[in-house]
Scaffold this motif. Structure first.
Motif, PDB file in Angstrom:
ATOM      1  N   ARG A 116       0.827  -1.205   0.000  1.00  0.00           N
ATOM      2  CA  ARG A 116       0.000   0.000   0.000  1.00  0.00           C
ATOM      3  C   ARG A 116       0.867   1.263   0.000  1.00  0.00           C
ATOM      4  O   ARG A 116       0.584   2.226  -0.719  1.00  0.00           O
ATOM      5  CB  ARG A 116      -0.926  -0.006   1.222  1.00  0.00           C
ATOM      6  N   TYR A 117       1.942   1.265   0.791  1.00  0.00           N
ATOM      7  CA  TYR A 117       2.781   2.458   0.860  1.00  0.00           C
ATOM      8  C   TYR A 117       3.720   2.585  -0.330  1.00  0.00           C
ATOM      9  O   TYR A 117       4.075   3.705  -0.737  1.00  0.00           O
ATOM     10  CB  TYR A 117       3.531   2.505   2.197  1.00  0.00           C
ATOM     11  N   TYR A 120       1.415   4.287  -2.702  1.00  0.00           N
ATOM     12  CA  TYR A 120       1.300   5.715  -2.407  1.00  0.00           C
ATOM     13  C   TYR A 120       2.518   6.474  -2.940  1.00  0.00           C
ATOM     14  O   TYR A 120       2.386   7.522  -3.575  1.00  0.00           O
ATOM     15  CB  TYR A 120       1.202   5.949  -0.896  1.00  0.00           C
ATOM     16  N   GLN A 121       3.711   5.958  -2.645  1.00  0.00           N
ATOM     17  CA  GLN A 121       4.929   6.642  -3.062  1.00  0.00           C
ATOM     18  C   GLN A 121       5.004   6.739  -4.585  1.00  0.00           C
ATOM     19  O   GLN A 121       5.336   7.800  -5.135  1.00  0.00           O
ATOM     20  CB  GLN A 121       6.160   5.915  -2.523  1.00  0.00           C
ATOM     21  N   ARG A 123       2.513   6.619  -6.806  1.00  0.00           N
ATOM     22  CA  ARG A 123       1.477   7.514  -7.329  1.00  0.00           C
ATOM     23  C   ARG A 123       1.806   8.977  -7.050  1.00  0.00           C
ATOM     24  O   ARG A 123       1.636   9.847  -7.914  1.00  0.00           O
ATOM     25  CB  ARG A 123       0.121   7.148  -6.718  1.00  0.00           C
ATOM     26  N   PHE A 124       2.298   9.249  -5.838  1.00  0.00           N
ATOM     27  CA  PHE A 124       2.612  10.636  -5.504  1.00  0.00           C
ATOM     28  C   PHE A 124       3.766  11.154  -6.357  1.00  0.00           C
ATOM     29  O   PHE A 124       3.711  12.276  -6.876  1.00  0.00           O
ATOM     30  CB  PHE A 124       2.953  10.766  -4.024  1.00  0.00           C
ATOM     31  N   ALA A 280       0.106   9.243   2.769  1.00  0.00           N
ATOM     32  CA  ALA A 280      -1.189   8.758   2.291  1.00  0.00           C
ATOM     33  C   ALA A 280      -2.132   9.919   2.000  1.00  0.00           C
ATOM     34  O   ALA A 280      -2.780   9.972   0.946  1.00  0.00           O
ATOM     35  CB  ALA A 280      -1.811   7.815   3.319  1.00  0.00           C
ATOM     36  N   THR A 283      -0.967  12.033  -1.008  1.00  0.00           N
ATOM     37  CA  THR A 283      -1.241  11.370  -2.289  1.00  0.00           C
ATOM     38  C   THR A 283      -2.684  11.605  -2.713  1.00  0.00           C
ATOM     39  O   THR A 283      -2.973  11.941  -3.868  1.00  0.00           O
ATOM     40  CB  THR A 283      -0.953   9.862  -2.186  1.00  0.00           C
ATOM     41  N   ARG A 284      -3.609  11.431  -1.787  1.00  0.00           N
ATOM     42  CA  ARG A 284      -5.019  11.668  -2.101  1.00  0.00           C
ATOM     43  C   ARG A 284      -5.256  13.124  -2.469  1.00  0.00           C
ATOM     44  O   ARG A 284      -6.045  13.436  -3.362  1.00  0.00           O
ATOM     45  CB  ARG A 284      -5.882  11.265  -0.911  1.00  0.00           C
TER      46      ARG A 284
END
Length: 580
Positions: A116-117, A120-121, A123-124, A280, A283-284
């Motif tokens: 999951r992280y 996040y990394q 995608r960000f 997290a 990223t959102r």
């Protein structure tokens, strides 16, 4: 491979939390062939998240396994495999991949991520890469005239550089300490953007912050700044004066039927206190803001990082050197207008980790900066005197709330003999014994003048975790709790009956984490007798910069020097990911 005991073996007792062990157990059921080296890496990666890391750096895994709860013990983990060999071994498991396929664990560049992280990394970093390349076609002459009018014509001035970035680019990051002019700069930037917009009335600006308290502070600063700058009325009226929380923005996007799916319909999005935003949430956020909208992040990279995993602002600023990917998107403010003299010099020395310079400031003997050896009596004496002064200013709710900014005890820990809970209990007892708590029975729960800290968010009441109120008896002797007014209220305060209150805790002392964004004329900073994982220069810098005119540090010499010399370390691959 070095033989390792399984995570639940006695050798690891006290190192892993139940959640970490549960994660390793679940993976073991998915792959019964997974050996201890794989399961220990899984549990340690889970443990790393609790420390604020977004991954487990195999080179420094032993440090992660010195968890806070065992840090003061003589714990030594079993010998761990060499990082390179450990990484290769992990990739032999069906539970692990290099990120090219979805697996519970990802190994990349010597780091172990929970999937999951890692996602996040990834995608960000991708969103940042896209956004940093986006520029706007603005009328150069008009924008330069507007910038000259508000920022002057010095091309090297930091606020002017930030304004030029914000006008021309879709991503602007401003890092600066307290009093460096970030709020004034953002107001001027918004004024420039409105003045050069083809349709100013249609330029939608959104202000937000990570917490309710931070949003309220941002709203207050913006309102005060608009009044102080005396902007043209047709510009000032278009600048929003109320900030929302990032979570509220996310909810508004989820509920919206207009625009592209998941996009915030705003042209300019300004986020304050960006250092508090974890990976997290960030990223959102960045995925919520339209790629063709301006995103401006404000924060202080030297303050405490987010409570949850990540150090996003630090990673972004780290990718902004010459020839770096964010060289044209980041500006650091170095000139402070709030601090001078001894407090300013101490803050600078702590931020730089310069123990010698910091101790020299303490040794000057300034009234503004003082260091005392750790003594319980000294803490209680300072607190008693500080709160004695407060109880002399309970004439009106406004005066009482204002007096809360005169003094506070800031502690590194919440629990323990030198933590907030113990200090608060001792202070209250001392005040009662000295008769300072004099209205009614001093041992009543809601005595006259009791100050309380809100510990949860209450959307309906517009009260946020970190808000502070004062209990005062009304004309009938019934206690009511007073808080600062909502933005736009005609009254300076608002009051609630005791039955309306959300959960609260005493405000006799507060953790340094909770004090972020607050300011006090005199701040007394308490560090534990022995260094703990919380004792870092970022923690002390945050505490010192809460003081307006006087700061007193109460600490052993060993803890003080260790704290100044120790930087917060959080494992992250984000900066490297931005260079891809």
């Amino acid at each position: 491979m070095t033989p390792l005991p399984n995570p639940g073996a006695p050798e690891w007792e006290g190192v892993f939390e139940p959640l970490d062990l549960r994660f390793a157990e679940v993976l073991a059921r998915h792959d019964p062939t997974a050996d201890a080296a794989i399961l220990v890496a899984a549990a340690a990666a889970s443990r790393a998240l609790q420390r604020g890391d977004i991954c487990l750096d195999l080179e420094t895994a032993a440090e992660v396994l010195r968890a806070p709860e065992v840090a003061l013990k003589t714990f030594t983990p079993p010998p761990l495999p060499a990082a390179e060999g450990w990484a290769r071994h992990l990739l032999t498991s069906s539970l692990v991949s290099d990120g090219s396929q979805p697996t519970p664990l990802i190994v990349r560049d010597g780091r172990v991520y929970l999937h999951r992280y890692f996602d996040y990394q990834r995608r960000f970093a991708e969103a940042v890469r896209v956004r940093r390349k986006h520029t706007f076609d603005v009328h150069a002459a008009a924008s330069e005239r507007a910038i000259d009018a508000l920022f002057g014509d010095d091309p090297e001035a930091e606020p002017r550089r930030a304004a030029q970035m914000a006008v021309n680019r879709a991503l602007t990051i401003v890092s600066g300490g307290p009093g460096t002019g970030k709020t004034t700069t953002i107001l001027k930037i918004l004024a420039v953007l409105l003045s050069v917009a083809e349709a100013p009335d249609k330029l939608k600006i959104v202000l937000a912050a990570p917490t309710g308290k931070a949003a309220a502070r941002m709203s207050e600063s913006i309102r005060d700044g608009i009044a102080a700058l005396a902007l043209p009325p047709h510009i000032a009226r278009l600048i929003p004066q109320t900030a929302a929380t990032i979570h509220r923005l996310l909810l508004s996007v989820a509920r919206s039927d207009g625009g592209a799916a998941g996009e915030l319909q705003a042209d300019v999005v300004v986020i304050d206190e960006a250092s508090m935003v974890d990976l997290a949430l960030m990223t959102r956020l960045i995925e919520m803001v339209r790629p063709d909208a301006r995103l401006i992040l404000l924060g202080d990279k030297d303050q405490l990082a987010s409570v949850q995993a990540g150090r996003v602002l630090i990673d972004l600023v780290a990718a902004s050197g010459p020839e770096a990917p964010l060289a044209d998107n980041v500006v650091e403010f170095t000139r402070t207008y709030r601090f001078g003299g001894a407090i300013g010099r101490l803050a600078d020395a702590v931020r730089e980790g310069d123990v010698e310079a910091a101790m020299a400031v303490f040794e000057e003997g300034s009234d503004a900066v003082q260091w005392m050896d750790l003594q319980p009596s000294a803490i209680i004496d300072f607190a008693t005197e500080g709160w004695r002064t407060y109880f002399q200013h309970l004439t009106t709710p406004e005066a009482a709330l204002d007096a809360l900014g005169r003094f506070q005890v800031l502690a590194a820990h919440r629990r323990g003999p030198y933590g907030v809970e113990s200090i608060a209990a001792n202070v209250r007892q001392q005040l009662a014994e000295k008769g300072i708590i004099s209205k009614g029975n001093p041992w009543d729960e809601w005595f006259h003048g009791r100050a309380v800290l809100v510990t949860t968010n209450d959307q309906a009441l517009q009260l946020w975790n970190g808000d502070v109120g004062v209990a005062l008896a009304d004309e009938t002797g019934t206690p009511r709790v007073y808080f600062p007014a909502h933005p736009g209220d005609t009254e300076g305060v608002r009051s609630l009956g005791l039955g309306q209150l959300p959960p609260v805790s005493p405000w006799w002392a507060v953790t340094i984490h909770k004090a972020q964004g607050s300011g006090f004329d005199h701040a007394v900073v308490v560090l534990p007798p022995e260094p703990s994982p919380l004792c870092t220069r970022e923690l002390l810098y945050t505490a010192v910069t809460r003081a307006r005119t006087r700061v007193t540090v109460i600490s052993t010499a060993a803890t003080l020097t260790h704290t100044i010399a120790t930087a917060t370390t959080r494992a992250s691959g984000l900066t490297a990911g931005l260079f891809v």
